[in-house]
Design a protein around this motif. Sequence first.
Motif, PDB file in Angstrom:
ATOM      1  N   GLY A 148       0.970  -0.785  -0.512  1.00 15.44           N
ATOM      2  CA  GLY A 148       0.389  -0.133   0.001  1.00 15.44           C
ATOM      3  C   GLY A 148       0.953   1.301  -0.311  1.00 15.44           C
ATOM      4  O   GLY A 148       2.416   0.864   0.297  1.00 15.44           O
ATOM      5  N   GLY A 149       0.129   2.250   0.225  1.00 11.87           N
ATOM      6  CA  GLY A 149       0.910   3.533  -0.334  1.00 11.87           C
ATOM      7  C   GLY A 149       1.308   4.219   0.611  1.00 11.87           C
ATOM      8  O   GLY A 149       1.763   5.638   0.804  1.00 11.87           O
ATOM      9  N   GLU A 150       0.378   4.134   2.236  1.00 18.57           N
ATOM     10  CA  GLU A 150       0.268   5.437   2.668  1.00 18.57           C
ATOM     11  C   GLU A 150       1.785   5.902   3.375  1.00 18.57           C
ATOM     12  O   GLU A 150       1.977   7.343   3.592  1.00 18.57           O
ATOM     13  N   SER A 151       2.281   4.797   3.663  1.00 18.62           N
ATOM     14  CA  SER A 151       3.841   5.112   4.062  1.00 18.62           C
ATOM     15  C   SER A 151       4.597   5.725   3.458  1.00 18.62           C
ATOM     16  O   SER A 151       6.157   5.779   3.445  1.00 18.62           O
ATOM     17  N   LEU A 152       4.796   5.688   1.725  1.00 14.11           N
ATOM     18  CA  LEU A 152       5.415   5.855   0.461  1.00 14.11           C
ATOM     19  C   LEU A 152       5.057   7.525   0.636  1.00 14.11           C
ATOM     20  O   LEU A 152       5.807   7.432  -0.077  1.00 14.11           O
ATOM     21  N   LEU A 153       4.009   7.988   0.793  1.00 13.62           N
ATOM     22  CA  LEU A 153       3.713   9.019  -0.272  1.00 13.62           C
ATOM     23  C   LEU A 153       4.524  10.548   0.482  1.00 13.62           C
ATOM     24  O   LEU A 153       5.038  11.260  -0.742  1.00 13.62           O
ATOM     25  N   ALA A 154       5.703  10.322   1.153  1.00 10.45           N
ATOM     26  CA  ALA A 154       6.098  10.988   1.647  1.00 10.45           C
ATOM     27  C   ALA A 154       7.832  11.279   0.478  1.00 10.45           C
ATOM     28  O   ALA A 154       8.021  11.773   0.338  1.00 10.45           O
ATOM     29  N   VAL A 155       7.921  10.073   0.080  1.00  2.38           N
ATOM     30  CA  VAL A 155       8.755   9.340  -0.539  1.00  2.38           C
ATOM     31  C   VAL A 155       8.535   9.945  -2.245  1.00  2.38           C
ATOM     32  O   VAL A 155       9.477  10.100  -3.057  1.00  2.38           O
ATOM     33  N   ALA A 156       7.432   8.941  -3.249  1.00  8.56           N
ATOM     34  CA  ALA A 156       6.815  10.262  -3.524  1.00  8.56           C
ATOM     35  C   ALA A 156       6.955  11.233  -3.838  1.00  8.56           C
ATOM     36  O   ALA A 156       7.390  11.624  -5.470  1.00  8.56           O
ATOM     37  N   THR A 157       6.119  12.115  -3.279  1.00  4.66           N
ATOM     38  CA  THR A 157       6.495  13.023  -3.132  1.00  4.66           C
ATOM     39  C   THR A 157       7.777  14.282  -3.344  1.00  4.66           C
ATOM     40  O   THR A 157       8.358  15.367  -3.750  1.00  4.66           O
ATOM     41  N   ALA A 158       8.447  13.337  -2.097  1.00  5.08           N
ATOM     42  CA  ALA A 158      10.191  14.218  -2.476  1.00  5.08           C
ATOM     43  C   ALA A 158      11.013  13.838  -3.676  1.00  5.08           C
ATOM     44  O   ALA A 158      11.454  14.514  -4.054  1.00  5.08           O
ATOM     45  N   TYR A 159      10.377  12.585  -4.150  1.00  6.73           N
ATOM     46  CA  TYR A 159      11.209  12.350  -5.558  1.00  6.73           C
ATOM     47  C   TYR A 159      10.386  13.101  -6.934  1.00  6.73           C
ATOM     48  O   TYR A 159      11.468  13.510  -7.509  1.00  6.73           O
ATOM     49  N   LEU A 160       9.340  13.496  -6.420  1.00  8.30           N
ATOM     50  CA  LEU A 160       8.596  14.513  -7.380  1.00  8.30           C
ATOM     51  C   LEU A 160       9.343  15.508  -7.390  1.00  8.30           C
ATOM     52  O   LEU A 160       9.299  16.492  -8.805  1.00  8.30           O
ATOM     53  N   ASP A 161       9.765  16.541  -6.296  1.00  7.13           N
ATOM     54  CA  ASP A 161      10.070  17.350  -5.647  1.00  7.13           C
ATOM     55  C   ASP A 161      11.717  17.593  -7.183  1.00  7.13           C
ATOM     56  O   ASP A 161      11.909  18.548  -7.152  1.00  7.13           O
ATOM     57  N   ARG A 162      12.431  16.370  -6.657  1.00  4.36           N
ATOM     58  CA  ARG A 162      13.567  16.960  -7.182  1.00  4.36           C
ATOM     59  C   ARG A 162      14.081  16.227  -8.748  1.00  4.36           C
ATOM     60  O   ARG A 162      14.411  17.274  -9.324  1.00  4.36           O
ATOM     61  N   LEU A 163      12.209  15.644  -9.642  1.00  4.46           N
ATOM     62  CA  LEU A 163      12.308  15.932 -10.540  1.00  4.46           C
ATOM     63  C   LEU A 163      12.554  16.536 -11.321  1.00  4.46           C
ATOM     64  O   LEU A 163      12.726  17.719 -12.406  1.00  4.46           O
TER      65      LEU A 163
END
Length: 308
Positions: A53-68
């Motif tokens: 599931g994705g709840e705990s991965l939201l911060a990871v995804a958004t941080a990578y989006l900021d980077r990209l």
Amino acid sequence: MRRRRFITASAAATVALALDIDETPMTGRLSMSDITHARERIDRLDAHFSAIGGESLLAVATAYLDRLTTAADHCTYGPRVEQAFHTAIAVLCSSAGWAADDAGNLDAAHQWRTTALQRAILGAGHRAQARAWSDLATHARRGGHHREALRISQTALASRGARQDPRYAALLQSRLAIGHARTGDHPAAARALLAAQTAHDRINPTEPAPRWLNFLTAAEISGLAAITQQAMGHLAYAETATTQALTFLEPGLRRSHAYYSVQLTELKIAQGNTAGARTTVAAIDTTKVSSQNSTGRLATVRRTLATA
């Protein structure tokens, strides 16, 4: 609860490390190899989402989006790389949308899904567009806007991505069936279910699926069919299809196991089988699942059974 949060937080930290976010170039000229590395990282994120599931991965995804997105603003690249970059960001936005959905933040989920569609259009990514439309249909359905969800699903099915890939067609037809069922058009729902199964049968198993679609197995087709049957009031058929989904599910897809186990419990309760519902709910383990959608529904059925 503390144990579940510890486990999912640890999973997020592991994914963040595996993604090597800091290796994404922030200056200079980007090449297709940089986009390939970005897609590999996004694939790893999607693999973890399918598992827990994705709840705990939201911060990871958004941080990578900021980077990209920062890299997109500060680096140079040619037209071909630019299109591929937009498409990669679209795919990551779709992943962030599901992570936000699992975290219970539907406003953020809608924002990411809308951005995914915009980026997919900019990148001329036909499959990314089909995915974004499909996610927006699911979002509308979650909000109770069933006619809107139906129209979006129809738009998604008209996309080139759906026409070219039977996996996309199978998923979109399954979601279209749910839309027809919830708007009262049962014959159209039945036709969409048949179209979904036909599309799934056309999938070439030797051709690798996009990582985010690795959940779309025969089990998922059965599970989505069960949701359609439930919406049409065919509870016994829905229970049979949900049981079949759980039987076919791969052990590693813990998020899907939790989701359909809760669904099976709800169906048993709706049919007055409280004894069977108690047996089913007692076997559900969400300690390694990071989705408020599933854990919230599980808490509701437990409260219902406690007063039954």
